[in-house]
Design a protein around this motif. Structure first.
Motif, short mmCIF file in Angstrom:
data_model
loop_
_atom_site.label_atom_id
_atom_site.label_comp_id
_atom_site.label_asym_id
_atom_site.label_seq_id
_atom_site.Cartn_x
_atom_site.Cartn_y
_atom_site.Cartn_z
N VAL A 24 27.55 50.15 12.37
CA VAL A 24 27.27 50.02 10.87
C VAL A 24 27.79 48.48 10.48
CG1 VAL A 24 28.86 50.82 8.91
CG2 VAL A 24 28.72 52.21 10.96
N THR A 25 26.95 48.39 9.29
CA THR A 25 27.00 47.16 8.86
C THR A 25 27.72 46.99 7.55
OG1 THR A 25 24.67 47.34 7.47
CG2 THR A 25 24.75 46.55 9.95
N SER A 26 28.02 45.79 7.09
CA SER A 26 28.86 45.69 5.89
C SER A 26 28.00 46.04 4.52
CB SER A 26 29.31 44.24 5.72
OG SER A 26 28.26 43.10 5.76
N CYS A 27 26.66 46.18 4.92
CA CYS A 27 25.65 46.44 3.79
C CYS A 27 25.56 47.80 3.51
CB CYS A 27 24.60 45.56 3.83
SG CYS A 27 23.74 45.59 5.08
N SER A 28 26.27 48.62 4.09
CA SER A 28 26.25 50.16 4.30
C SER A 28 25.18 50.71 4.87
CB SER A 28 26.57 50.38 2.52
OG SER A 28 27.75 50.08 1.95
N HIS A 29 24.62 50.05 6.01
CA HIS A 29 23.48 50.59 6.46
C HIS A 29 24.28 51.00 8.03
CE1 HIS A 29 21.11 48.69 3.32
NE2 HIS A 29 20.64 49.80 3.43
N ILE A 30 23.37 51.96 8.67
CA ILE A 30 23.95 52.49 10.14
C ILE A 30 22.62 52.60 11.02
CG2 ILE A 30 23.84 54.70 9.47
CD1 ILE A 30 26.39 54.98 11.14
N VAL A 45 20.44 39.66 10.87
CA VAL A 45 19.92 40.28 9.70
C VAL A 45 19.62 41.74 9.62
CG1 VAL A 45 17.83 40.11 7.91
CG2 VAL A 45 18.57 38.23 9.08
N CYS A 46 20.09 42.49 8.55
CA CYS A 46 20.09 43.97 8.36
C CYS A 46 18.49 44.50 8.36
CB CYS A 46 20.77 44.42 7.26
SG CYS A 46 20.51 46.23 7.01
N PRO A 47 18.42 45.29 9.50
CA PRO A 47 16.86 45.37 9.45
C PRO A 47 16.39 46.40 8.24
CG PRO A 47 17.89 46.22 11.46
CD PRO A 47 18.93 45.71 10.45
N ALA A 48 17.32 47.00 7.54
CA ALA A 48 17.19 47.83 6.23
C ALA A 48 16.91 46.96 5.04
CB ALA A 48 18.18 48.88 5.96
N CYS A 49 18.07 46.16 4.78
CA CYS A 49 17.74 45.26 3.45
C CYS A 49 17.81 43.79 3.57
CB CYS A 49 19.44 45.60 2.79
SG CYS A 49 20.93 45.27 3.42
N LYS A 50 17.85 43.12 4.80
CA LYS A 50 17.43 41.89 4.99
C LYS A 50 18.72 41.22 4.58
CE LYS A 50 13.41 43.24 6.66
NZ LYS A 50 13.25 43.44 7.98
#
Ligand SMILES: [Zn+2]
Ligand SMILES: [Zn+2]
Length: 242
Positions: A24-30, A45-50
């Motif tokens: 789980v990331t702090s940007c609310s993605h999993i 880097v988050c793969p969903a929202c970069k």
């Protein structure tokens, strides 16, 4: 109704409740562990929202998707109620966000499926029109084939009648040829003409002397005169000897 949470990588979308653990990331993605490892090995880097992530800030943590009873008893143990409620509130917000994302994704899939269904329905109607047109052409072709067969039978009958008439006509001609007598030969005029005494021309060998013709020479003169007469009678009547 519980909504299953899936890996946020579109190409992956594994069902995380089956995976056991997730990131789980702090940007609310999993993400599933495979996608997280593959992405974070390249860059944090988050793969969903970069969004840039910092490991020391707990921007990425591992969670148990199927926690044991012992884990449930100890994970929030020792915390003050405010922190417990704060953690629970944020966890519920995370779940609502993931649920809304899942519903949006499902709506997008439904819309794509409806568009494909409409396209397939139009193609099906075109296909049905082509099938109907093909059946119509097939029916016309069968009718033309039957007409051709009937015409062929009529042609064969006519040809048979023609052959019979042809053989009959040839037989009649042959019969007339063998039964009709030959035409009579033309009668030559020499056989019907009567000779006169004037046809007998006395033979004169010399004009100065008058001689009585001998009977032998007179007959010769008559024959010679007859030969000239025949030739003149066969060619033209104007040359006939009077
Ligand atoms: Zn994944
Ligand atoms: Zn993100």
């Amino acid at each position: 109704m519980d909504v299953d949470i899936h890996c946020n990588v579109i190409k992956c979308r594994r069902k995380l409740s089956v995976e056991g653990q997730a990131c789980v990331t702090s940007c609310s993605h999993i993400f599933c562990l495979d996608c997280a490892k593959r992405s974070f090995d390249k860059a944090l880097v988050c793969p969903a929202c970069k969004t840039n992530l910092v490991e020391e800030n707990d921007d990425m943590i591992l969670v148990q998707m199927n926690p044991t009873e012992e884990y449930k008893s100890s994970v929030l143990a020792g915390l003050k109620p405010d922190n417990i409620l704060d953690i629970c509130t944020r966890a519920i917000a995370f779940y609502e966000y993931q649920t809304s994302q899942e519903l949006s994704f499902q709506s997008l899939l439904q819309k794509n499926l409806q568009d494909k269904y409409k396209s397939l329905k139009i193609e099906k109607e075109k296909h049905q029109d082509l099938v109907n047109e093909c059946e119509s052409e097939k029916s016309k072709s069968q009718q033309l084939y039957q007409q051709l067969q009937e015409k062929s039978k009529q042609f064969q009958k006519l040809q048979s009648v023609y052959e019979k008439l042809k053989r009959k006509h040839i037989g009649n001609n042959l019969q007339e040829t063998f039964t009709t007598p030959p035409a009579a030969a033309p009668v030559r005029p020499m056989m019907t003409r009567q000779f006169n005494k004037s046809d007998i021309v006395p033979h004169r060998s010399n004009a100065s002397t008058t001689r009585i013709p001998s009977p032998v020479k007179s007959i010769y003169s008559v024959r010679s005169h007859h030969r000239r007469f025949y030739s003149s009678a066969d060619s033209t009547t104007s040359n006939r000897v009077p």
